[in-house]
Design a protein around this motif. Structure first.
Motif, short mmCIF file in Angstrom:
data_model
loop_
_atom_site.label_atom_id
_atom_site.label_comp_id
_atom_site.label_asym_id
_atom_site.label_seq_id
_atom_site.Cartn_x
_atom_site.Cartn_y
_atom_site.Cartn_z
N UNK A 373 0.66 -1.20 -0.07
CA UNK A 373 -0.10 -0.06 0.12
C UNK A 373 0.72 1.38 -0.06
N UNK A 374 1.85 1.47 1.04
CA UNK A 374 2.47 2.93 0.76
C UNK A 374 2.97 3.26 -0.50
N UNK A 375 3.64 2.43 -1.46
CA UNK A 375 4.16 2.74 -2.73
C UNK A 375 3.03 3.70 -3.44
N UNK A 376 1.95 3.04 -3.48
CA UNK A 376 0.87 3.86 -4.44
C UNK A 376 0.35 5.16 -3.91
N UNK A 377 -0.03 4.94 -2.49
CA UNK A 377 -0.76 6.06 -1.82
C UNK A 377 0.35 7.13 -1.57
N UNK A 378 1.53 6.86 -1.51
CA UNK A 378 2.70 7.89 -1.39
C UNK A 378 2.96 8.63 -2.49
N UNK A 379 2.77 8.11 -3.70
CA UNK A 379 2.87 8.42 -5.03
C UNK A 379 1.82 9.20 -5.18
N UNK A 380 0.56 8.95 -5.12
CA UNK A 380 -0.67 9.65 -5.11
C UNK A 380 -0.64 11.08 -4.39
N UNK A 381 0.07 10.96 -3.12
CA UNK A 381 0.07 12.22 -2.18
C UNK A 381 1.00 13.15 -2.83
N UNK A 382 2.18 12.63 -3.17
CA UNK A 382 3.12 13.52 -4.09
C UNK A 382 2.72 14.20 -5.36
N UNK A 383 1.98 13.48 -6.08
CA UNK A 383 1.32 13.82 -7.36
C UNK A 383 0.35 15.06 -7.15
N UNK A 384 -0.73 14.81 -5.88
CA UNK A 384 -1.73 15.69 -5.81
C UNK A 384 -0.94 17.22 -5.36
N UNK A 385 0.34 16.88 -4.44
CA UNK A 385 1.07 18.30 -4.13
C UNK A 385 1.65 18.86 -5.51
N UNK A 386 2.04 18.15 -6.28
CA UNK A 386 2.62 18.85 -7.61
C UNK A 386 1.43 19.30 -8.29
N UNK A 387 0.14 18.80 -8.41
CA UNK A 387 -1.11 19.41 -9.21
C UNK A 387 -1.32 20.84 -8.90
N UNK A 388 -1.13 20.96 -7.39
CA UNK A 388 -1.34 22.52 -7.06
C UNK A 388 -0.66 23.47 -7.86
N UNK A 389 0.43 23.08 -8.08
CA UNK A 389 1.58 24.12 -8.95
C UNK A 389 1.11 24.11 -10.53
N UNK A 390 0.37 23.28 -11.06
CA UNK A 390 -0.25 23.27 -12.29
C UNK A 390 -1.58 24.25 -12.36
N UNK A 391 -2.23 24.02 -11.30
CA UNK A 391 -3.70 24.88 -11.26
C UNK A 391 -3.11 26.22 -10.73
N UNK A 392 -2.09 26.64 -10.20
CA UNK A 392 -2.10 27.87 -9.79
C UNK A 392 -0.75 28.56 -10.45
N UNK A 393 -0.29 28.09 -11.28
CA UNK A 393 0.60 28.55 -12.31
C UNK A 393 1.91 28.90 -11.59
N UNK A 394 2.37 27.75 -10.73
CA UNK A 394 3.59 27.83 -10.08
C UNK A 394 4.38 26.65 -10.57
N UNK A 395 4.42 26.02 -11.63
CA UNK A 395 5.04 25.16 -11.99
C UNK A 395 6.57 25.14 -12.37
#
Length: 447
Positions: A373-395
């Protein structure tokens, strides 16, 4: 004389939210309940869901189908609801820069949390014991051969169990004992960095807009029938229809990136006025401002997360959901990951139970959950954090290694097109090589 029946394994689930209830349903499906005593301890006086919307993606829909609830969830499917619109909205005239199709990800249900909970509760077996007004304070170990975990609740209630499962959220009381004990046992003081929640830098308003009210001021408003991401510098707004179109879930975020991953103190839930909300998004396009004006009394939240760690089970204690991997909601995946945790955890327990009930408590069972379980959930956690940058023009100047090399994001030269590609990629995280490998491992080890 017939041999006495083997003693039942006592499982204590802390938390009766989406993750805790999903675990009960999965245990009912994959384990022999006749050999178990399952107790759910919920801190509230009644089981209810705070918050508003929840996303049910294809992977989660398949899990709910396997658990026997497809007919219930199918009634919430909306024809054609497999895409959403991204607009640059922090200007008087907004512009659409990406239509994100989820066709490759299949079904997409946008539901109110209470609707999901109500469905779950219908399927809970009467053999499951629900204990309300039980807020766990701590746990400890005793010297008994069985039920060696002592539970202490606020108010003086006490209980014992063989297996303790934490579904008690970002402020998990279980994690407060689990991580210090694990850090000492393994000589890994760095685990203590995940003990307390941290501030994501984002705050969010939340509100449900009655579709009837929005239609009065803007007939056929785009948000009435289709999900939208209204994006701008350091801010974005998520909208989608829920409750079969009777409401529009509106979730406006704003972020101070200088506060990202910092300690958090104080209350993270509060209230706000409509005037405060409108001031934050002053100057945005009228399509957004009209929608926001329809939220009379928005709630106001600080978005908390936590530093990831990769050991979620040890010595008969197992963590799931926000207790293990609290994440930002920018992929709409937090609740879904809790359901996936519950599904895999129950499969692991059922797999062990076939060898003998006591095997559910073994080190091998703990290790198997930690592997799957940790490998997938931790990947999704990190990807969700990165997603903010795309939404808010901070990439810009951000590590994009989570986006695999074949993504069109790495090929786009136009900035809005690149942002759109990044957003699309985030919602297709299930195609990531880490997830594909993990899915293969689950199939192999739990077949």
């Amino acid at each position: 004389m017939a041999a006495p029946a083997p003693r039942k394994i006592n499982i204590a689930i802390i938390g009766g939210g989406i993750g805790g209830l999903a675990l009960v349903l999965a245990i009912q499906h994959f384990c022999d309940l006749d050999q178990l005593e399952v107790n759910v301890y919920e801190s509230a006086a009644q089981i209810s869901q705070i918050g508003a919307g929840i996303n049910v993606w294809e992977r989660v829909y398949d899990i709910l189908t396997e658990l026997g609830m497809e007919a219930e969830f199918a009634t919430h499917l909306r024809e054609g609801e497999t895409s959403f619109t991204c607009r640059k909205s922090d200007q008087p005239e907004g512009v659409t820069f990406r239509e994100v199709s989820l066709d490759q990800s299949g079904k997409m249900l946008l539901m109110h949390r209470a609707d999901v909970q109500d469905i779950f509760l219908k399927y809970i077996s009467p053999d499951i014991k629900m204990h309300l007004s039980h807020r766990l304070e701590s746990y400890s170990y005793n010297d008994c051969a069985t039920q060696r975990i002592d539970l202490k609740f606020r108010g003086g209630q006490k209980a014992q169990c063989d297996l303790l499962i934490a579904a008690d959220g970002v402020h998990s009381a279980v994690r407060q004992v689990f991580l210090p004990r694990l850090a000492k046992k393994l000589g890994k003081p760095e685990l203590l960095e995940s003990l307390e929640p941290i501030f994501s830098g984002s705050r969010v308003f939340r509100g449900l807009v009655p579709a009837e009210e929005l239609s009065k001021v803007w007939p056929n408003h785009p948000a009435l029938t289709k999900p939208h991401q209204y994006c701008g510098l350091d801010k974005h707004i998520v909208t989608y229809p829920v409750s079969r179109g009777r409401f529009v879930n509106v979730v406006p975020f704003y972020t101070d990136y200088s506060k990202e991953d910092t300690p958090f103190t104080g209350s993270y839930i509060g209230s706000a006025t409509n005037e405060e909300l409108l001031q934050v998004y002053d100057g945005w396009e009228s399509e957004v401002m009209t929608l926001l004006k329809c939220i009379p009394t928005p709630s106001h939240w600080s978005v908390l997360t936590m530093k990831p760690f990769d050991i979620w089970a040890d010595e008969g204690v197992m963590l799931l959901g926000d207790a293990a991997h609290a994440m930002t909601p920018h992929l709409g995946a937090g609740a879904g990951q809790a359901i996936e945790d519950a599904y895999i955890l129950a499969r692991v327990l059922g797999h062990a139970q076939k060898k003998g009930s006591r095997e559910m408590l073994s080190d091998e069972t703990m290790k198997l959950y930690n592997c799957l379980r940790p490998p997938v959930a931790n990947l999704v956690q990190a990807r969700a954090k990165l997603q903010t940058r795309f939404y808010e023009f901070r990439e810009e100047d951000v590590d994009l290694s989570l986006v695999e090399a074949d993504s069109s994001l790495h090929k786009e030269s136009d900035r809005l097109a690149k942002l759109g590609a990044g957003i699309w990629d985030g919602f297709h995280w299930s195609n990531h090589s880490v997830v594909r490998q993990n899915d293969a491992d689950v199939a192999d080890l739990l077949s």
